[in-house]
Enzyme design. Structure first.
Site, PDB file in Angstrom:
ATOM      1  N   CYS A 176      -1.440  -1.415 -22.905  1.00  0.00           N
ATOM      2  CA  CYS A 176      -1.944  -0.653 -21.759  1.00  0.00           C
ATOM      3  C   CYS A 176      -1.191  -0.982 -20.469  1.00  0.00           C
ATOM      4  O   CYS A 176      -1.569  -0.523 -19.398  1.00  0.00           O
ATOM      5  CB  CYS A 176      -3.440  -0.912 -21.559  1.00  0.00           C
ATOM      6  SG  CYS A 176      -3.875  -2.624 -21.217  1.00  0.00           S
ATOM      7  N   HIS A 218       0.825  -1.201   0.000  1.00  0.00           N
ATOM      8  CA  HIS A 218       0.000   0.000   0.000  1.00  0.00           C
ATOM      9  C   HIS A 218       0.859   1.250   0.000  1.00  0.00           C
ATOM     10  O   HIS A 218       0.494   2.267  -0.606  1.00  0.00           O
ATOM     11  CB  HIS A 218      -0.929  -0.013   1.219  1.00  0.00           C
ATOM     12  CG  HIS A 218      -2.110  -0.904   1.032  1.00  0.00           C
ATOM     13  ND1 HIS A 218      -2.905  -1.322   2.074  1.00  0.00           N
ATOM     14  CD2 HIS A 218      -2.648  -1.460  -0.079  1.00  0.00           C
ATOM     15  CE1 HIS A 218      -3.876  -2.088   1.599  1.00  0.00           C
ATOM     16  NE2 HIS A 218      -3.731  -2.183   0.305  1.00  0.00           N
TER      17      HIS A 218
END
Length: 854
Positions: A787, A479
Site C-alpha cells: 500500500c 504543505h
C-alpha cells in the site's frame, strides 16, 4: 601597571553603579554558558527597563565592539569592565545600537555610552539581559554583587576589592623560544566577539606559557578577553598563535585546532586546515551519481508529472509599514480586526480546496487558523504596540522573527512550517495596511520558478496557465508539495540555487517524477517531450475505457488493484475508476481537524457508509489510528519527543490510549455486517504488540457477540519483515507500507530536502525485505499486498508481482493505469525481473535496468 602601584592598590574598594535601570540577575543564571560559567569574567546581569547604557564609574573606553553592542572600560585602578547589551546581539551587526562614545574617550560615572532600540533588540536577539563583568579577575580579591531592582546611575550593583599584582609580560621576547602556529582563517561569522574570545582566553589560561594572538603586526594577550576583543578580529581574518614557555608547543597545537573549529560557537563551520594540507582535496564533495550536465537542474521529486513550458519567476509583493503610532488601544483593535478578517479568508480558502480534494489538503488551512489564534504571536505583537509601535510594524516584526526561528530548527518538518507562518503573517499585514492583493497574471504555458510558494499561492493558481513549478525551498512533505500532488501539478522542490538566475520565458522541461528541470531545451527535446505527454494522455484515455476489466497478467496471474482512501468521496471515485476494494483506509483522517475524537456510533456509521458504496464483493481494510508525535491530535496529551518517528506512534499510541483503540475496534466490528471488512494494525515491530492488539480486538468482539473479522498488520518496520514467518502464524494478511519501510531501512527521512532523492523503495535492501515478507507469509498460505508509494510506480509494479505480491493498493487516480499495466505483463517475465533486481546493488541500477516503456 607597575608592581609597586599594583601592590599599593591591594585592598582598595571600587563601587560600580547600575549602568541600566531594571532587575538584577545573578550572572550564574544568565542563559548563556560563557557568561554563566564566568568564562568572560564575574559580575552581574540586568534585565533592563530603559534603553540607555551609562558608565558605571570613571574610566577610559579601551574597546568598542564594531557591532556597538559591547563596550569595555578601564578604571583608574586598572579594572577592566565589559558591558555587553543582550545575548547573541553581535549577530545584529550594529543595527539597533547607537554609540555615544568612541575608543579612547575618558568618561565619568553616569555618562551615556550606548543608546539602543530595546524593541528591535528584544525581537531579534536571544535576550535583552545585559551583563556587566570584570574581565581581569586576577586583579580582584573579592567581588560582592547586589540584588533586586536598581536605578541607573544611582544604585551600586558591584563592590570590588582589589588585590593587586604584577602584569603579564607585554611581549614574548623575555620568556624564551617562540612557537608559532600555521596561519588560521577565522570561521566565526561575527569574528572574535565576547563568546569566542572568552572561550579562547579560558583555554589559554590552562597553559603556563605566555600566549598571544597575532594579526599582521598587531597582537593581543590570548589570556585576556578584553585584549582579544580589542584586536577586533572579524570573519575571514588570518591570524597566528604565538607562545613561549615550557608548554608552548602543546598550547599552540591545541588552541589552533580550537580556533579553526570556531571555538565552539554554534553554527560555525571549521576553518580551513593549514596550507601544508591540500585544501582542494579536503573541500571536494563526495562523489555522487549526479548529472554533470549544466542544462539539467536536480531537486526533490515533489509531485509527479511532465510539463513543457516557459519559466516565470514569482516575486513577492513588498508592503511598506509605518513604525510608530500614538494610540495603542486603536492599534490593538486594528490588529484584532485584521486577524478576524484573515481568519475568514483562510476559511474561504479551506472550503475552496476541500471542493477540489480531500480533508487532508483542506486541513492545511485549518493549521493556518491555529496560527492566527496563537497566543504567543499575539502577546509579542501586543507588547510592541504598548511600547508605541504601530500594529502593522509590531505584527510584521513578530511573524518574521518567529518564522526565522522556525526555519533554523534542526527538525525539517518543523522548519518547513515557517513558510506557513509567513503566509498567514503576510495575509494579516496586507489587511492591516489596506494593500490590495495584486492578482498574478501568468503567461500561457508557465513553469513557475520561486524561492518558495505558500499554500495560499497554490489555492489561487490559474490552472489553465500554470503547468508546473520549481522551488528553491521546501521538500516532499511540505504543505505545498501535498497540495501539488492533490491538484495533479508536476513540481520540484529543494532545487539548486541557479533556478533563481533563470530569465523569464526560458523554455524548460519539468519532470516532477524524476525531480529534474531541463534548461535551454532544444526544439527537438521539446517536441519529444510533447509527444511523450500526448502518448501519456492517449494511454490514460484508453486505460479509463478498460478500467473495469480485471487485472490479470498475460499468463493468468490475478492481481487485486484496490485504493488508498481517506473519506467517502474517495470510495465513490475508486469504484467509478474500477477499484476492486479498499486496501488502506487511513482512519486517522476521521480523528483530525476536530475538537474531540469521533464517537463509536459516528465511526460505525462512517465505515458502514463506505462498505455500502463498495458492495458485498469489494473488501475494505481499515488501518487503526496511526498518529503520534509527528502527527499530533489537539485533544490528546502527547509529550514532545526528540525523534517522533521512533517514538509513540501507531499501535504504540493505541496501547497508551486504550480507550481510543477499543472504541475504534468496536466501531469496526459493528460495521463489519455491512460488507467485507478487515482490520490492520500499524507500526507493529514485535510479536508481543500483535498479540496484545489481537487480544483487545477479541475482548471487544466477545462483548459485542459478533463474528470474527480478518486481521492483518502493516509491514513498515524492518524487524517485522525479518520476522515475517513468525508473524504470519498470527495474521490473515500483510500489507507492506513501503514509504516508512524504506526510510527506516535506509535511516533517511523521506521528507528531507537533501536526502529525499535517495529514499527509493526500489533500493535492493528494501526489495529483499519485501521478498522476506512474501516468503514468510507464503509458508502459511497468507497473502501480501503493498500500500506504499511504489505500488503505483510503473517501474516497481512488475518487480512486486514477480516477488509474489497479490494486491496493489494505490492512489485513486491511477487505478486504471495500474490495472492496464498488469494486463500487459507476464508473471514469468516479472519473476525473472524480480530475481535480477534483488541481486543488484543500488536503486539507480534497478531503475536503469528496467526503464518504463512509453
Amino acid at each position: 601597571m607597575s608592581t609597586q602601584l599594583a601592590s599599593a592598590l591591594a585592598g582598595v574598594e571600587v563601587r560600580l553603579m547600575a549602568p541600566l535601570s531594571g532587575r538584577l540577575t545573578p550572572i550564574e543564571a544568565v542563559p548563556d554558558p560563557v557568561f554563566a560559567q564566568k568564562m568572560v569574567g564575574d559580575g552581574v546581569s540586568i534585565d533592563p527597563i530603559n534603553p540607555v547604557l551609562l558608565a558605571p564609574c570613571e574610566g577610559r573606553v579601551i574597546q568598542l565592539h564594531p557591532a556597538h553592542h559591547a563596550v569595555t572600560l578601564k578604571t583608574v585602578e586598572g579594572l577592566e569592565i565589559l558591558l555587553h547589551i543582550g545575548l547573541d546581539t553581535v549577530m545584529l551587526r550594529g543595527k539597533g545600537f547607537t554609540p555615544r562614545i568612541k575608543q579612547g574617550d575618558a568618561v565619568e560615572a553616569g555618562d551615556v555610552l550606548i543608546e539602543f532600540d530595546a524593541d528591535f533588540v528584544a525581537l531579534n536577539a536571544k535576550s535583552l539581559l545585559t551583563q556587566m563583568v570584570i574581565t581581569n579577575l586576577d586583579q580582584v580579591a573579592n567581588l560582592l554583587p547586589n540584588t533586586g531592582n536598581v536605578t541607573a546611575g544611582q544604585d551600586t550593583v558591584l563592590e570590588v576589592t582589589l588585590k593587586g599584582g604584577a602584569d603579564q609580560p607585554t611581549s614574548l621576547t623575555a620568556v624564551g623560544e617562540t612557537v608559532i602556529s600555521e596561519p588560521i582563517e577565522i570561521p566565526n561569522p561575527a569574528g572574535l566577539h565576547a563568546r569566542p574570545a572568552a572561550v579562547l582566553a579560558n583555554l589559554a589560561k590552562k597553559y603556563s606559557s605566555t600566549l598571544y594572538l597575532q594579526r599582521g603586526e598587531e597582537q593581543a594577550n590570548a589570556k585576556s578577553v578584553v585584549a582579544l576583543m580589542g584586536l577586533q578580529v572579524v570573519y575571514g581574518d588570518t591570524v597566528v598563535l604565538a607562545a613561549a614557555g615550557p608548554d608552548a608547543k602543546a598550547a599552540v597545537t591545541d588552541l589552533a585546532v580550537a580556533v579553526r573549529n570556531g571555538l565552539g560557537e554554534k553554527g560555525t563551520p571549521p576553518a580551513a586546515a593549514p596550507a601544508s594540507i591540500a585544501q582542494s582535496a579536503l573541500q571536494a564533495p563526495p562523489p555522487r551519481p549526479r548529472s554533470a550536465d549544466p542544462n539539467l537542474i536536480l531537486g526533490v521529486a515533489a509531485s509527479p508529472g511532465l510539463a513543457v513550458g516557459n519559466t516565470y519567476r514569482v516575486r513577492q509583493q513588498t508592503i511598506q509599514v509605518t513604525e510608530t503610532a500614538v494610540d495603542p488601544e486603536h492599534e490593538r483593535r486594528q490588529l484584532e480586526a485584521a486577524i478576524a478578517q484573515a481568519s475568514l479568508e483562510v476559511e474561504s480558502l479551506r472550503a475552496k480546496v476541500h471542493g477540489h480534494g480531500d480533508p487532508g489538503e483542506a486541513a492545511i488551512f485549518a493549521a493556518h487558523q491555529e496560527l492566527l489564534d496563537d497566543p504567543e504571536l499575539l502577546h509579542i505583537a501586543a507588547s510592541a504596540i504598548n511600547k508605541g509601535k504601530s500594529a502593522a510594524f509590531a505584527w510584521q516584526q513578530t511573524f518574521r522573527t518567529q518564522a526565522a526561528q522556525l526555519a533554523k530548527l534542526d527538525n525539517d518538518l518543523l522548519a518547513q512550517r515557517a513558510n506557513d507562518l509567513r503566509d498567514v503573517g503576510q495575509r494579516v499585514l496586507r489587511i492591516l495596511t489596506g494593500v490590495e492583493i495584486t492578482a498574478p497574471t501568468y503567461p500561457d504555458n508557465t513553469i513557475l520558478i520561486a524561492e518558495d510558494l505558500t499554500p495560499s499561492d497554490m489555492a489561487n493558481l490559474d490552472r489553465a496557465k500554470v503547468l508546473g513549478f520549481c522551488t528553491l525551498a521546501g521538500g516532499a512533505t511540505s504543505h505545498v508539495a501535498i497540495l501539488a500532488r492533490s491538484m495533479g501539478i508536476p513540481a520540484i522542490a529543494g532545487a539548486e540555487p541557479q533556478i533563481l538566475d533563470l530569465a523569464d520565458g526560458a523554455p524548460v522541461i519539468l519532470d516532477g517524477g524524476k525531480g529534474t528541470l531541463r534548461l535551454n531545451a532544444t526544439p527537438e527535446e521539446i517536441g519529444l517531450a510533447k509527444s511523450r505527454i500526448k502518448r501519456q494522455q492517449a494511454k490514460q484515455a484508453a486505460d479509463f475505457q478498460s478500467a473495469h476489466q480485471a487485472a490479470v497478467t498475460l499468463d493468468g496471474y490475478r492481481v487485486e488493484v484496490v485504493a488508498n482512501i481517506s473519506n467517502l468521496s474517495d470510495v465513490k471515485d475508486a469504484v467509478s475508476l474500477g477499484g476492486e476494494g479498499v486496501g488502506l483506509l487511513r482512519s486517522e483522517f476521521l480523528f483530525m481537524n476536530r475538537p474531540v475524537a469521533p464517537s463509536e456510533d459516528e465511526q460505525t456509521a462512517i465505515y458502514k457508509s463506505m462498505l455500502e458504496v463498495l458492495g458485498p464483493n469489494r473488501p475494505m481494510i481499515v488501518r487503526t489510528l496511526d498518529v503520534g508525535g509527528d502527527k499530533p491530535l489537539p485533544y490528546l496529551s502527547m509529550p514532545h519527543e526528540e525523534n517522533p518517528f521512533l517514538g509513540e506512534r501507531g499501535i504504540r499510541l493505541g496501547f497508551d490510549q486504550p480507550e481510543l483503540l477499543r472504541t475504534q475496534l468496536r466501531a469496526i466490528l459493528r460495521a463489519s455486517s455491512a460488507g467485507e471488512l478487515r482490520v490492520m494494525f500499524p507500526m507493529i515491530g514485535r510479536l508481543e504488540e500483535l498479540r496484545m492488539a489481537k487480544s483487545m480486538l477479541e475482548e471487544e468482539r466477545q462483548k459485542l457477540n459478533l463474528a470474527p473479522i480478518e486481521v492483518g498488520i502493516m509491514i513498515e518496520i524492518p524487524a517485522a519483515a525479518v520476522m515475517a514467518e513468525q508473524f504470519a502464524k498470527d495474521v490473515d494478511f500483510f500489507s507492506i507500507g513501503t514509504n516508512d519501510l524504506t526510510q527506516y531501512t535506509l535511516a533517511m527521512d523521506r521528507g528531507h530536502p537533501k536526502l529525499a532523492p535517495y529514499v527509493d523503495g526500489l533500493n535492493p535492501a528494501v526489495l529483499r525485505l519485501i521478498n522476506l515478507a512474501v516468503q514468510g507469509a507464503g509458508r502459511y498460505g497468507k497473502w501480501v499486498g503493498v500500500c506504499g508509494g511504489i505500488a503505483s510506480d510503473p517501474q516497481a509494479i512488475p518487480i512486486l508481482i514477480g516477488l509474489g505480491v497479490k494486491e496493489l493498493s494505490v492512489s485513486v487516480a491511477v487505478i486504471p493505469s495500474v490495472k492496464a499495466q498488469v494486463r500487459s505483463l507476464s508473471l514469468a517475465e516479472c519473476q525473472k525481473m524480480a530475481g535480477q533486481a534483488i541481486a543488484l546493488e543500488t536503486a539507480a541500477e534497478v531503475r536503469d535496468s528496467y526503464p518504463v516503456e512509453e
